[in-house]
Design a protein around this motif. Structure first.
Motif, PDB file in Angstrom:
ATOM      1  N   SER A 160       0.918  -0.527  -0.018  1.00  8.29           N
ATOM      2  CA  SER A 160      -0.101  -0.349  -0.032  1.00  8.29           C
ATOM      3  C   SER A 160       0.489   1.409   0.048  1.00  8.29           C
ATOM      4  O   SER A 160       0.635   2.723  -0.640  1.00  8.29           O
ATOM      5  CB  SER A 160      -0.982  -0.646   1.173  1.00  8.29           C
ATOM      6  OG  SER A 160      -1.626   1.274   1.022  1.00  8.29           O
ATOM      7  N   ARG A 161       2.038   1.203   1.198  1.00  3.99           N
ATOM      8  CA  ARG A 161       3.045   2.554   1.015  1.00  3.99           C
ATOM      9  C   ARG A 161       3.290   3.240  -0.661  1.00  3.99           C
ATOM     10  O   ARG A 161       3.420   3.695  -1.315  1.00  3.99           O
ATOM     11  CB  ARG A 161       4.304   2.024   1.788  1.00  3.99           C
ATOM     12  CG  ARG A 161       5.104   3.522   2.427  1.00  3.99           C
ATOM     13  CD  ARG A 161       6.311   3.029   3.339  1.00  3.99           C
ATOM     14  NE  ARG A 161       7.256   1.901   2.226  1.00  3.99           N
ATOM     15  CZ  ARG A 161       7.655   0.919   3.012  1.00  3.99           C
ATOM     16  NH1 ARG A 161       8.063   0.956   4.229  1.00  3.99           N
ATOM     17  NH2 ARG A 161       8.442  -0.275   2.251  1.00  3.99           N
ATOM     18  N   GLU A 162       4.208   1.885  -0.627  1.00  2.00           N
ATOM     19  CA  GLU A 162       4.678   1.798  -2.664  1.00  2.00           C
ATOM     20  C   GLU A 162       3.515   2.249  -3.324  1.00  2.00           C
ATOM     21  O   GLU A 162       3.650   2.988  -3.840  1.00  2.00           O
ATOM     22  CB  GLU A 162       4.854   0.995  -3.518  1.00  2.00           C
ATOM     23  CG  GLU A 162       6.259   0.178  -2.368  1.00  2.00           C
ATOM     24  CD  GLU A 162       7.628   1.386  -1.888  1.00  2.00           C
ATOM     25  OE1 GLU A 162       8.072   2.165  -3.158  1.00  2.00           O
ATOM     26  OE2 GLU A 162       8.450   2.070  -1.081  1.00  2.00           O
ATOM     27  N   TYR A 196      -6.288  -1.123  -3.157  1.00  2.00           N
ATOM     28  CA  TYR A 196      -5.181   0.071  -2.245  1.00  2.00           C
ATOM     29  C   TYR A 196      -6.681   1.278  -3.162  1.00  2.00           C
ATOM     30  O   TYR A 196      -6.065   1.826  -4.923  1.00  2.00           O
ATOM     31  CB  TYR A 196      -3.843  -0.119  -3.450  1.00  2.00           C
ATOM     32  CG  TYR A 196      -3.549  -1.052  -2.794  1.00  2.00           C
ATOM     33  CD1 TYR A 196      -2.578  -1.630  -1.730  1.00  2.00           C
ATOM     34  CD2 TYR A 196      -3.377  -2.696  -3.714  1.00  2.00           C
ATOM     35  CE1 TYR A 196      -1.892  -2.812  -1.100  1.00  2.00           C
ATOM     36  CE2 TYR A 196      -2.684  -3.635  -3.073  1.00  2.00           C
ATOM     37  CZ  TYR A 196      -1.899  -3.872  -2.432  1.00  2.00           C
ATOM     38  OH  TYR A 196      -2.169  -4.884  -2.038  1.00  2.00           O
ATOM     39  N   ASN A 198       0.366   4.062  -3.280  1.00  2.00           N
ATOM     40  CA  ASN A 198       0.856   5.509  -2.439  1.00  2.00           C
ATOM     41  C   ASN A 198       1.583   6.018  -3.594  1.00  2.00           C
ATOM     42  O   ASN A 198       0.940   7.367  -3.692  1.00  2.00           O
ATOM     43  CB  ASN A 198       0.311   5.939  -1.655  1.00  2.00           C
ATOM     44  CG  ASN A 198      -0.937   5.128  -1.416  1.00  2.00           C
ATOM     45  OD1 ASN A 198      -2.164   4.782  -1.324  1.00  2.00           O
ATOM     46  ND2 ASN A 198      -1.685   4.547   0.187  1.00  2.00           N
ATOM     47  N   LYS A 199       2.625   5.590  -2.786  1.00  3.47           N
ATOM     48  CA  LYS A 199       3.529   7.172  -3.981  1.00  3.47           C
ATOM     49  C   LYS A 199       4.594   6.445  -5.092  1.00  3.47           C
ATOM     50  O   LYS A 199       5.278   7.375  -5.634  1.00  3.47           O
ATOM     51  CB  LYS A 199       4.914   7.233  -2.948  1.00  3.47           C
ATOM     52  CG  LYS A 199       5.611   5.702  -2.409  1.00  3.47           C
ATOM     53  CD  LYS A 199       6.597   5.768  -1.796  1.00  3.47           C
ATOM     54  CE  LYS A 199       7.964   4.655  -1.489  1.00  3.47           C
ATOM     55  NZ  LYS A 199       9.286   4.713  -0.902  1.00  3.47           N
ATOM     56  N   ALA A 200       3.458   5.452  -5.603  1.00  2.01           N
ATOM     57  CA  ALA A 200       4.275   5.522  -7.040  1.00  2.01           C
ATOM     58  C   ALA A 200       4.464   6.375  -7.954  1.00  2.01           C
ATOM     59  O   ALA A 200       5.026   6.710  -8.508  1.00  2.01           O
ATOM     60  CB  ALA A 200       3.072   4.051  -7.678  1.00  2.01           C
ATOM     61  N   GLY A 201       3.355   7.700  -8.148  1.00  7.38           N
ATOM     62  CA  GLY A 201       3.184   8.541  -8.774  1.00  7.38           C
ATOM     63  C   GLY A 201       4.275   9.195  -7.982  1.00  7.38           C
ATOM     64  O   GLY A 201       4.677  10.286  -9.274  1.00  7.38           O
ATOM     65  N   ILE A 202       4.618   9.497  -7.384  1.00  7.85           N
ATOM     66  CA  ILE A 202       6.436  10.716  -7.206  1.00  7.85           C
ATOM     67  C   ILE A 202       7.679   9.286  -7.375  1.00  7.85           C
ATOM     68  O   ILE A 202       8.597  10.911  -6.756  1.00  7.85           O
ATOM     69  CB  ILE A 202       6.326  10.875  -6.337  1.00  7.85           C
ATOM     70  CG1 ILE A 202       5.473   9.970  -4.589  1.00  7.85           C
ATOM     71  CG2 ILE A 202       4.448  12.051  -6.018  1.00  7.85           C
ATOM     72  CD1 ILE A 202       5.726  10.953  -3.591  1.00  7.85           C
ATOM     73  N   THR A 203       7.697   8.985  -7.487  1.00  4.78           N
ATOM     74  CA  THR A 203       8.774   7.701  -7.540  1.00  4.78           C
ATOM     75  C   THR A 203       8.855   6.991  -9.167  1.00  4.78           C
ATOM     76  O   THR A 203       7.997   7.417  -9.547  1.00  4.78           O
ATOM     77  CB  THR A 203       9.045   6.651  -6.789  1.00  4.78           C
ATOM     78  OG1 THR A 203       8.095   6.024  -7.072  1.00  4.78           O
ATOM     79  CG2 THR A 203       8.611   7.465  -5.167  1.00  4.78           C
ATOM     80  N   ASN A 238      -4.035   5.882 -12.523  1.00  6.21           N
ATOM     81  CA  ASN A 238      -4.663   5.910 -10.825  1.00  6.21           C
ATOM     82  C   ASN A 238      -5.920   5.422 -10.889  1.00  6.21           C
ATOM     83  O   ASN A 238      -6.445   6.291 -10.011  1.00  6.21           O
ATOM     84  CB  ASN A 238      -4.409   7.730 -10.713  1.00  6.21           C
ATOM     85  CG  ASN A 238      -3.639   7.496  -9.161  1.00  6.21           C
ATOM     86  OD1 ASN A 238      -4.127   6.745  -8.233  1.00  6.21           O
ATOM     87  ND2 ASN A 238      -3.549   9.005  -8.893  1.00  6.21           N
TER      88      ASN A 238
END
Ligand code: AHM
Ligand code: MG
Length: 333
Positions: A41-43, A164, A45-50, A124
């Protein structure tokens, strides 16, 4: 209605305490999956900024391009399943062969789709993880056999999914109803949202990829044309909702009711969705919530599997919606 906060861990332990003789292994396994879900879930959620987002450059056993996040989720779940020595074999959508673990005496066999609907990540749209747990039949002093994995869906010890979405939710059943948990990211805990989800008996909603209509069985074509006709008394026409992400489409169906269909079509004459880690676990949850899951002939859960990655047609959702479809399937053979 829940009037005080209960964590996933607490809920699992309380449920285990209701069984005399429970060894705690299934509870541990569910907790391990819960931990992997938080990491994925953490990854997600941050997929867009990494730069995790994007193609990984390889293809999975079904010839689909694999995204970086699929690989990440696959690794996280595999390591979660390997950590407690409870699982003897695991089967992932991303691996051709079943994976034997060092703990070959482990009691459980787990099927999973690490990141279902992954073609939606780039835009997304919600994706999910699906899991299905079986207890082995062979003696534990021997290595688990492939036949331990090829059990009918109605033998599942537990099944669940993680969505997610706008929030991360974990929904699972051990055969005593369906419970859902919402991840509170501020404390990193899944909190109980509902301990007995019941799917509505009927809702005039349907969910299907209509682009494949030309290849559907006649019964499905006739049913879809019936639900589009105007007849206020039977609440027709139904509304269409299709995300194209099985976990999302079925989560909505579980909460609001309606029917989700993935029939055979020209490109997928045996259906597209995978029996062991898509149809069976989602079907088990829908049936535990009071709905129906069929493959056009009988219950999805009664299918005797022949191979770990086989596909099946699937129709599931509210009891009355599925029964109406069944009438059409019978009438048109
Ligand atoms: P995946 O496991 O490769 O992600 O494919 C499964 C997905 C399901 O989430 C969804 O229900 C279905 O494929 C959508 O298929 P289609 O694009 O043919 O409508
Ligand atoms: Mg999938």
């Amino acid at each position: 209605m829940i009037n005080h906060l209960i964590t996933l861990e607490e809920f699992i332990i309380r449920s285990q305490n209701r069984f005399d003789g429970a060894t705690g292994e299934l509870s541990q396994l569910l907790r391990d999956i819960g931990l992997a879900a938080k990491i994925v879930s953490r990854e997600v959620n941050k997929a867009g900024i990494t730069n995790l987002l994007g193609r990984h450059g390889s293809e999975n056993v079904h010839g689909e391009s694999v995204k970086e996040l699929d690989v990440f989720a696959d690794e996280q779940i595999k390591s979660a399943l390997a950590r407690s020595g409870i699982v003897s074999m695991m089967i992932s959508e991303e691996s051709n062969e079943l994976i034997r673990l060092e703990s070959s005496s482990g009691k459980y066999i787990v099927f999973f789709d690490p990141l279902d609907g992954s073609s939606n990540i780039d835009v997304n749209v919600s994706v999910g993880t699906i899991f299905s747990i079986y207890s082995r039949k062979s003696p534990r002093e021997e290595p688990a056999r492939e036949s331990d994995a090829l059990q009918r869906g109605d033998s599942q010890s537990a099944a669940g999914y993680v969505l997610y979405g706008s929030s991360t939710m974990l929904v699972y059943t051990t055969g005593m109803g369906v419970s859902s948990f919402t991840l509170d990211p501020s404390i990193g805990e899944f909190m109980l949202s509902d301990d007995d989800i019941r799917i509505p008996d009927f809702n005039p909603l349907y969910s299907i990829n209509e682009g494949n209509a030309s290849g559907w069985p006649v019964g499905v074509k006739e049913y879809i044309s019936y639900i589009k006709q105007v007849d206020p008394e039977t609440m027709r026409p139904y509304s269409l909702r299709y995300i194209g992400s099985m976990v999302s489409d079925l989560h909505r169906t579980l909460l609001l009711g309606g029917i989700f269909l993935y029939p055979p079509n020209v490109s997928n004459p045996q259906g597209k969705l995978r029996l062991m880690y898509e149809c069976n676990p989602m079907g088990y949850i829908i049936e535990q919530a009071g709905g129906l899951a069929i493959d056009g002939k009988g219950s999805v859960l009664e299918t005797v599997p022949q191979s770990i990655h086989q596909t099946a047609p699937v129709y599931m959702g509210s009891r009355k919606n599925v029964e109406k479809l069944q009438e059409f399937l019978r009438r048109y053979g």
